[in-house]
Design a protein around this motif. Structure first.
Motif, PDB file in Angstrom:
ATOM      1  N   ASP A 217       0.804  -1.210   0.000  1.00  0.00           N
ATOM      2  CA  ASP A 217       0.000   0.000   0.000  1.00  0.00           C
ATOM      3  C   ASP A 217       0.846   1.273   0.000  1.00  0.00           C
ATOM      4  O   ASP A 217       0.294   2.383   0.052  1.00  0.00           O
ATOM      5  N   VAL A 218       2.155   1.127  -0.045  1.00  0.00           N
ATOM      6  CA  VAL A 218       3.048   2.287  -0.047  1.00  0.00           C
ATOM      7  C   VAL A 218       3.464   2.650  -1.469  1.00  0.00           C
ATOM      8  O   VAL A 218       3.648   3.829  -1.796  1.00  0.00           O
ATOM      9  N   LEU A 219       3.591   1.645  -2.326  1.00  0.00           N
ATOM     10  CA  LEU A 219       4.054   1.876  -3.690  1.00  0.00           C
ATOM     11  C   LEU A 219       3.067   2.762  -4.447  1.00  0.00           C
ATOM     12  O   LEU A 219       1.866   2.503  -4.438  1.00  0.00           O
ATOM     13  N   PRO A 220       3.552   3.802  -5.120  1.00  0.00           N
ATOM     14  CA  PRO A 220       2.656   4.744  -5.807  1.00  0.00           C
ATOM     15  C   PRO A 220       2.335   4.298  -7.230  1.00  0.00           C
ATOM     16  O   PRO A 220       3.120   3.613  -7.884  1.00  0.00           O
ATOM     17  N   SER A 221       1.178   4.723  -7.704  1.00  0.00           N
ATOM     18  CA  SER A 221       0.785   4.430  -9.086  1.00  0.00           C
ATOM     19  C   SER A 221       1.208   5.535 -10.053  1.00  0.00           C
ATOM     20  O   SER A 221       0.995   5.403 -11.264  1.00  0.00           O
ATOM     21  N   ARG A 222       1.776   6.587  -9.565  1.00  0.00           N
ATOM     22  CA  ARG A 222       2.227   7.694 -10.408  1.00  0.00           C
ATOM     23  C   ARG A 222       3.698   7.991 -10.116  1.00  0.00           C
ATOM     24  O   ARG A 222       4.145   7.742  -8.996  1.00  0.00           O
ATOM     25  N   PRO A 223       4.478   8.502 -11.070  1.00  0.00           N
ATOM     26  CA  PRO A 223       4.055   8.836 -12.429  1.00  0.00           C
ATOM     27  C   PRO A 223       3.799   7.590 -13.268  1.00  0.00           C
ATOM     28  O   PRO A 223       4.359   6.525 -12.992  1.00  0.00           O
ATOM     29  N   VAL A 224       2.970   7.714 -14.268  1.00  0.00           N
ATOM     30  CA  VAL A 224       2.575   6.548 -15.055  1.00  0.00           C
ATOM     31  C   VAL A 224       3.777   5.925 -15.764  1.00  0.00           C
ATOM     32  O   VAL A 224       3.788   4.730 -16.047  1.00  0.00           O
ATOM     33  N   TRP A 225       4.792   6.748 -16.040  1.00  0.00           N
ATOM     34  CA  TRP A 225       5.965   6.270 -16.772  1.00  0.00           C
ATOM     35  C   TRP A 225       7.111   5.887 -15.835  1.00  0.00           C
ATOM     36  O   TRP A 225       8.219   5.611 -16.293  1.00  0.00           O
ATOM     37  N   GLY A 226       6.858   5.842 -14.533  1.00  0.00           N
ATOM     38  CA  GLY A 226       7.933   5.618 -13.576  1.00  0.00           C
ATOM     39  C   GLY A 226       8.678   4.318 -13.803  1.00  0.00           C
ATOM     40  O   GLY A 226       9.918   4.296 -13.889  1.00  0.00           O
ATOM     41  N   TYR A 227       7.955   3.201 -13.888  1.00  0.00           N
ATOM     42  CA  TYR A 227       8.637   1.917 -14.059  1.00  0.00           C
ATOM     43  C   TYR A 227       9.275   1.811 -15.437  1.00  0.00           C
ATOM     44  O   TYR A 227      10.334   1.206 -15.593  1.00  0.00           O
ATOM     45  N   ARG A 228       8.637   2.416 -16.412  1.00  0.00           N
ATOM     46  CA  ARG A 228       9.226   2.400 -17.753  1.00  0.00           C
ATOM     47  C   ARG A 228      10.604   3.053 -17.747  1.00  0.00           C
ATOM     48  O   ARG A 228      11.552   2.541 -18.353  1.00  0.00           O
TER      49      ARG A 228
END
Length: 380
Positions: free
Chosen positions: A56-67
């Protein structure tokens, strides 16, 4: 009387540029590449294998973060290979120094160097083979690669600590008093460093296009091209490999389990309000590409099931086997309005390889967690 054989002496290396100044110049580039690779590797590992406290700590933004982070991870790892080879070339005469061990401290130093070299070779070349999904070894890649990464990081820090005085003495661009070679050898050193930089640039330019799509036309050495695949998007795990090539759509049901559970047929799912998101698929092997997705928002499915706003979700696939047939989404991902149970890709119904009849697409998430062939959602 037998003639006496001459005493065996270790080989004498008198080649040019095997000096501390050259080794330090290449070493700082290599150290930077390994540092980036290690840092982004930690991000990738903990996004894929989330400890319970981190979900529950990991963020979903920025959308390109993992990329971005995974593209840097693979690019820095590939760039480190010619740097490692050049570094080993500059220092290999010291492997044959005589006597091989002069003291306990010297023995420990040589042992640490052996661990450092072995760890670097193992990490970089197994990582390279992982980008082509070739695993010619009996062990599981992910946990061993992760463990050796920590071993390599520790060995590197120890090596830097032991060699710090020497590194400091040869770090500057101009330290005439510390040169081990004649000043006339300066142009040769510059030529060597220019050649190493060119090699790094060449392998980066011809592989990074799999993630940095403006450079995709130079993508001649990468195992994936971002435009090749069903519906213009590459595929790692096919429907055939997952055993989901023939889904009976008439019998298909999406079960949403929660305080108010319900079941939807494919037609009922398709009749719900559809939303659109432009999100990338970013795979651990280093390739990524943005695509246009259409489907039902995850948050709408959860609200209908009576899920509280901080609920996690477990996603279950029709796939019967595989490490990622079930996946857990933390609250940020599950309740992000961009997260979809997608039914279409680039305006077309999903193909079997892309997860027909329904798949997850969420921002800032590894491709292995964008579960395909979804059949059940469980509110947690």
């Amino acid at each position: 009387m037998k003639p006496r054989l001459p005493a065996v002496r270790p080989p004498a290396f008198r080649g040019r540029l095997h000096d501390a100044r050259t080794a330090t110049s290449i070493g700082r580039w290599l150290g930077a590449a390994i540092a980036v690779c290690f840092g982004t590797g930690l991000i990738s590992h903990y996004l894929q294998h989330q400890p319970g406290w981190l979900v529950d700590v990991l963020p979903s933004r920025p959308v390109w973060g993992y990329r971005l982070s995974q593209g840097l991870h693979v690019a820095s790892g590939i760039a480190a290979i010619p740097l490692l080879l050049a570094k080993l070339w500059t220092v290999y005469p010291r492997l044959f120094a005589w006597p091989p061990v002069r003291s306990v401290r010297h023995a420990l130093e040589r042992l640490s160097v052996a661990v450092l070299v072995a760890g670097a070779v193992f990490e970089l070349f197994t990582g390279l083979l992982n980008t082509v999904q070739w695993y010619p070894w009996p062990f599981s890649f992910v946990p061993v690669h992760f463990a050796v990464a920590w071993l390599l990081a520790g060995a590197l820090m120890l090596h830097i600590a032991v060699k710090y005085p020497e590194i400091k003495a040869h770090w500057g661009a101009r330290s005439p008093g510390t040169l081990e070679l004649p000043a006339a050898d300066g142009p040769d050193r510059r030529s060597l460093l220019t050649g190493v930089a060119a090699a790094v640039g060449a392998v980066t330019l011809t592989t990074v296009g799999q993630a940095l799509t403006p450079l995709k036309f130079f993508d001649v050495l990468a195992p994936r091209h971002p435009d090749y695949g069903a519906e213009g998007l590459p595929v790692n795990r096919s429907a055939r490999a997952a055993g989901t090539t023939h889904v009976d759509i008439a019998a298909y049901r999406l079960s949403v389990m929660g305080p108010r559970p319900y079941v939807l047929t494919f037609d009922e799912l398709s009749a719900l309000t559809q939303h659109e998101s432009v999100l990338p698929i970013a795979c651990v092997e280093g390739w990524s590409k943005s695509a246009h997705w259409t489907g039902v928002r995850m948050i709408d499915l959860l609200r209908r099931a009576g899920a509280p706003p901080d609920a996690r979700v477990r996603v279950v696939s029709l796939e019967q086997y595989g490490a990622y047939r079930t996946m857990e989404m933390g609250r940020d991902y599950a309740h992000d309005p961009l997260t979809l149970l997608a039914l279409k890709l680039n305006g077309q119904t999903l193909t079997a390889d892309h997860g027909y009849p329904a798949r997850i697409i969420a921002p800032n998430r590894p491709g292995v967690l964008q579960t395909k062939w979804v059949t059940r959602l469980e509110v947690m």
